[in-house]
Write an enzyme that holds these catalytic residues in place. Structure first.
Site, PDB file in Angstrom:
ATOM      1  N   GLN A  74      -6.774  12.354   4.476  1.00 39.50           N
ATOM      2  CA  GLN A  74      -6.885  11.012   3.829  1.00 39.50           C
ATOM      3  C   GLN A  74      -5.483  10.410   3.763  1.00 39.50           C
ATOM      4  O   GLN A  74      -4.859   9.894   2.894  1.00 39.50           O
ATOM      5  CB  GLN A  74      -6.825  11.487   1.935  1.00 39.50           C
ATOM      6  N   SER A  75      -4.970  10.427   5.309  1.00 36.73           N
ATOM      7  CA  SER A  75      -3.966   9.845   5.685  1.00 36.73           C
ATOM      8  C   SER A  75      -4.023   8.138   5.388  1.00 36.73           C
ATOM      9  O   SER A  75      -4.899   7.414   5.975  1.00 36.73           O
ATOM     10  CB  SER A  75      -4.053  10.148   6.830  1.00 36.73           C
ATOM     11  N   ASN A  76      -3.068   7.705   4.936  1.00 36.57           N
ATOM     12  CA  ASN A  76      -2.955   5.975   4.371  1.00 36.57           C
ATOM     13  C   ASN A  76      -2.395   5.539   5.858  1.00 36.57           C
ATOM     14  O   ASN A  76      -2.553   4.244   6.324  1.00 36.57           O
ATOM     15  CB  ASN A  76      -2.099   5.727   3.565  1.00 36.57           C
TER      16      ASN A  76
END
Ligand SMILES: *Cc1c(COP(=O)(O)O)cnc(C)c1O
Length: 338
Positions: A74-76
């Protein structure tokens, strides 16, 4: 310091607002302000966009045609990189680390992952604990073998070039505060791969602004986090021609609020998310900004009466990867009394 000397691609809506948070400030006993880097614009915004302006500038100078980067599922950072690549006609190869161990459908398919796919990035997922820097090099070598010109962006975009984005943010905050006649006692931020914290410290130091920055850690223990931030702040100041501007005492990280680990949500994180949302309509994210807010809430008595700027680093898109974790905690919502 003269940032216009560095190649840059404009991606963000700048300056982001510096706004008061009077209701939350009253609850916490602070003169609380928020720097809205959740509103940088690209792909829903967030702190990586400022770094990507300088990283893409460098990539174009080096003739790159494809960006290669990595992050947690879930890397921004990955989401904003995929959007920047799409917006500038570059390819984007992403490696995601299954760092939290979650296999919940929303975590692996919704939120940032859905957006990565929407922006057309190629995605490969690897096990937790994989050497991600080695994976980046392998991917770059593979692309070179296909005749492409890859530009490797480290996790979080955190190297001295990326950190220039937060040198610029430091300049922006001080300029806005001066225009408002606002004397800032402290800046509070989440700190992860260190580019945000390190860039802020470098920028403030080079300006001689004398504003302390408190970073709340999200992963590494304090000694490792502070060493990482200090190294990057020094390298960034050196890039600006002021190698001695940053001193050890300028880097302070508090890593007591990480909880169970990176990307793992506990009651303190949920309380911070709920408080910010229901007091000032602010959406924090479960991995970074809510952990920083959890720390600020816990330590607020130490800062009573201070003018504190909370740097909102974004990440709300990641909330949709945490539906299964958060929904139960939120129940049917609040009561009409709130
Ligand atoms: C990456 C990220 C951070 C941490 O910034 P670093 O520069 O990696 O330390 C904080 N908040 C959000 C929402 C992020 O995506």
């Amino acid at each position: 310091m003269h940032l216009a000397r560095f190649p840059r691609v404009r991606l963000a809506h700048l300056p982001t607002p510096l706004e008061p948070l009077p209701r939350l400030g009253e609850k916490l006993g602070l003169d609380l302000w928020i720097k809205r880097d959740d509103a940088t614009g690209l792909a829903g915004g967030g702190n990586k966009t400022r770094k990507l302006e300088f990283l893409l500038g460098d990539a174009f100078e080096k003739g790159a045609d494809v960006l290669v980067t990595q992050g947690a599922v879930q890397s921004n950072h990955v989401r904003q990189t995929a959007a920047a690549a799409a917006a500038h006609g570059l390819g984007c190869a992403i490696i995601l680390e299954a760092r939290t161990g979650s296999t919940a459908p929303d975590y692996v398919g919704n939120g940032n992952v859905l957006l990565d796919k929407l922006f057309g990035a190629s995605i490969r997922t690897v096990d937790a604990g994989t050497d991600m820097n080695a994976e980046l090099e392998t991917e770059a070598a593979r692309l070179r073998g296909e005749g492409r010109r890859p530009y490797v962006i480290p996790g979080g975009g955190s190297n001295p070039i990326g950190a220039l984005g937060y040198v610029d943010c430091a300049r922006e905050i001080v300029t806005q505060a001066d225009d408002l006649d606002l004397a800032i006692d402290r800046i509070v931020t989440a700190t992860g791969s260190a580019g945000t914290h390190g860039g802020l410290v470098a920028g403030l130091a080079v300006m001689g602004a004398d504003v302390p920055v408190l970073g709340f850690g999200v992963r590494a223990p304090k000694a490792r986090q502070e060493a990482m931030v200090l190294k990057l702040a020094r390298e960034t100041a050196a890039l600006l021609g002021r190698p001695d501007a940053v001193t050890d005492d300028m880097v302070v990280a508090d890593c007591d609020y990480v909880g169970e680990g990176y990307g793992l949500v506990d009651q303190g994180v949920i309380d911070a998310l709920v408080l910010a949302a229901r007091t000032d309509g602010i959406v924090l994210d479960p991995v970074y900004s809510a952990k920083a807010m959890k720390g600020l809430i816990a330590r607020t008595a130490e800062f009573r009466g201070e003018t504190v700027v909370f740097l909102h680093t974004g990440g709300a898109q990641g909330l949709f990867g945490y539906q299964s974790v958060l929904e139960g905690a939120l129940g049917h919502g609040g009561t009409v009394e709130n």
